[in-house]
Scaffold this motif. Structure first.
Motif, PDB file in Angstrom:
ATOM      1  N   PRO A   1       0.937  -1.364   0.396  1.00 14.54           N
ATOM      2  CA  PRO A   1      -0.135  -0.381  -0.283  1.00 14.54           C
ATOM      3  C   PRO A   1       1.143   1.221   0.246  1.00 14.54           C
ATOM      4  O   PRO A   1       1.782   0.845   0.778  1.00 14.54           O
ATOM      5  CB  PRO A   1      -0.956  -0.445   1.610  1.00 14.54           C
ATOM      6  N   LEU A   2       0.324   2.154  -0.998  1.00 12.74           N
ATOM      7  CA  LEU A   2       1.734   3.410  -0.740  1.00 12.74           C
ATOM      8  C   LEU A   2       0.829   4.193   0.293  1.00 12.74           C
ATOM      9  O   LEU A   2       1.753   4.689   1.251  1.00 12.74           O
ATOM     10  CB  LEU A   2       0.524   3.939  -1.860  1.00 12.74           C
ATOM     11  N   GLY A   3      -0.026   4.395   0.775  1.00 10.85           N
ATOM     12  CA  GLY A   3      -0.338   5.054   2.212  1.00 10.85           C
ATOM     13  C   GLY A   3       0.042   6.035   2.054  1.00 10.85           C
ATOM     14  O   GLY A   3      -1.064   7.010   1.086  1.00 10.85           O
TER      15      GLY A   3
ATOM     16  N   ILE B   1      -7.773   4.228   2.304  1.00 12.58           N
ATOM     17  CA  ILE B   1      -8.614   3.670   1.065  1.00 12.58           C
ATOM     18  C   ILE B   1      -8.446   2.423   0.619  1.00 12.58           C
ATOM     19  O   ILE B   1      -7.312   1.731   0.613  1.00 12.58           O
ATOM     20  CB  ILE B   1      -7.696   4.477  -0.315  1.00 12.58           C
ATOM     21  N   ARG B   2      -9.508   1.110   0.251  1.00 13.94           N
ATOM     22  CA  ARG B   2      -9.891   0.213  -0.263  1.00 13.94           C
ATOM     23  C   ARG B   2     -10.010  -0.082  -0.803  1.00 13.94           C
ATOM     24  O   ARG B   2      -9.721  -0.985  -1.385  1.00 13.94           O
ATOM     25  CB  ARG B   2     -10.685   0.191   1.361  1.00 13.94           C
ATOM     26  N   GLU B   3     -11.280   0.583  -1.829  1.00 13.70           N
ATOM     27  CA  GLU B   3     -11.682   0.136  -3.062  1.00 13.70           C
ATOM     28  C   GLU B   3     -10.610   0.991  -3.930  1.00 13.70           C
ATOM     29  O   GLU B   3     -10.252   2.313  -4.242  1.00 13.70           O
ATOM     30  CB  GLU B   3     -13.063   0.846  -2.659  1.00 13.70           C
ATOM     31  N   LEU B   4      -9.972   0.292  -5.200  1.00 12.68           N
ATOM     32  CA  LEU B   4      -8.633   0.806  -6.391  1.00 12.68           C
ATOM     33  C   LEU B   4      -7.740   1.316  -5.337  1.00 12.68           C
ATOM     34  O   LEU B   4      -6.840   2.966  -5.773  1.00 12.68           O
ATOM     35  CB  LEU B   4      -9.424   1.672  -6.215  1.00 12.68           C
ATOM     36  N   GLU B   5      -7.125   0.810  -4.224  1.00 14.91           N
ATOM     37  CA  GLU B   5      -6.222   1.658  -2.919  1.00 14.91           C
ATOM     38  C   GLU B   5      -5.349   1.578  -4.105  1.00 14.91           C
ATOM     39  O   GLU B   5      -4.499  -0.018  -3.880  1.00 14.91           O
ATOM     40  CB  GLU B   5      -6.138   0.381  -2.118  1.00 14.91           C
ATOM     41  N   PRO B   6      -4.023   2.460  -3.819  1.00 12.74           N
ATOM     42  CA  PRO B   6      -2.980   2.759  -4.458  1.00 12.74           C
ATOM     43  C   PRO B   6      -1.542   2.084  -4.109  1.00 12.74           C
ATOM     44  O   PRO B   6      -2.025   1.494  -2.729  1.00 12.74           O
ATOM     45  CB  PRO B   6      -2.505   4.651  -4.243  1.00 12.74           C
ATOM     46  N   HIS B   7      -1.235   1.570  -4.833  1.00 12.31           N
ATOM     47  CA  HIS B   7       0.432   0.652  -4.496  1.00 12.31           C
ATOM     48  C   HIS B   7       1.101   1.092  -5.085  1.00 12.31           C
ATOM     49  O   HIS B   7       1.542   1.570  -5.801  1.00 12.31           O
ATOM     50  CB  HIS B   7      -0.594  -1.087  -4.650  1.00 12.31           C
ATOM     51  N   LYS B   8       2.593   0.744  -4.347  1.00 11.11           N
ATOM     52  CA  LYS B   8       3.502   1.141  -5.459  1.00 11.11           C
ATOM     53  C   LYS B   8       4.376  -0.539  -4.754  1.00 11.11           C
ATOM     54  O   LYS B   8       4.789  -1.209  -3.656  1.00 11.11           O
ATOM     55  CB  LYS B   8       4.566   1.770  -4.010  1.00 11.11           C
ATOM     56  N   SER B   9       5.634  -0.185  -5.415  1.00  6.93           N
ATOM     57  CA  SER B   9       6.457  -1.612  -5.380  1.00  6.93           C
ATOM     58  C   SER B   9       7.658  -0.862  -5.482  1.00  6.93           C
ATOM     59  O   SER B   9       7.835   0.243  -6.233  1.00  6.93           O
ATOM     60  CB  SER B   9       6.330  -2.631  -6.346  1.00  6.93           C
TER      61      SER B   9
END
Length: 192
Positions: A110-112, A118-126
């Motif tokens: 999770p991008l935080g 946000i739990r729906e269409l939650e932004p993430h990173k890698s």
């Protein structure tokens, strides 16, 4: 970047049912492919590191083996990391299909920050495969092990806000892509 309601954006399948990427009409390819192509373009990378040498001229990056006076070293490192990352993502896709670990749930985090709730269409990173990693991929999570890449870049600062190339793009892209998805009723991968 302001995204129109639907005509100027496509969702491209990278790995069936697992990894997708957004494609804007003004770009010649999707974000995942565009990002990997840029990360392998040594001319682009040398120019990027020459322009942003002051970010490399920090104890953290010097200890990691980078030198602001030698942008080719940083460029070669990003190119190698991009090649390794593309191979690792392919391995993760195979693992995900087979129900094995590690999978994309282990890869994306999770991008935080402003997106913490946000739990729906939650932004993430890698991160890339090197430690410390210079590269990041930003994605929207649809379902377990189902993500859509919206941007990728080189992270030179301690935060997105103090990283050239990221501060101008990441939040803008994420916010606009989420707005586009919601406006078009896309909340999970079955919706496209």
């Amino acid at each position: 970047i302001n995204l129109p309601k639907s005509k100027n954006v496509d969702i491209i399948e990278i790995y069936k049912g697992i990894l997708y990427s957004i494609k804007f009409d003004e770009e010649d390819t999707d974000e995942y492919s565009r990002t990997l192509r840029l990360w392998k373009d040594l001319d682009y990378l040398v120019d990027f590191f020459e322009t942003n040498y002051k970010y490399i001229d920090q104890p953290f990056w010097r200890e990691a083996g980078l030198d602001p006076e030698k942008p080719n070293i940083s460029a070669e490192r990003v190119a190698k990391e991009a090649i390794d990352l593309a191979s690792y993502i392919h391995e993760l896709a195979k693992n995900t299909e087979a129900g094995e670990l590690p999978d994309f749930e282990n890869f994306f985090q999770p991008l935080g920050g402003k997106y913490s709730y946000i739990r729906e269409l939650e932004p993430h990173k890698s991160y890339g495969t090197f430690s410390p990693s210079l590269i990041r991929i930003y994605a929207i999570k649809f379902d377990t092990n189902t993500y859509m890449v919206v941007f990728g870049g080189i992270k030179l600062g301690s935060t997105i806000q103090n990283s050239p190339g990221l501060r101008e793009q990441v939040f803008n892209r994420i916010d606009n892509v989420i707005a586009f998805l919601k406006a078009n009723g896309i909340f999970e991968s079955d919706d496209f």
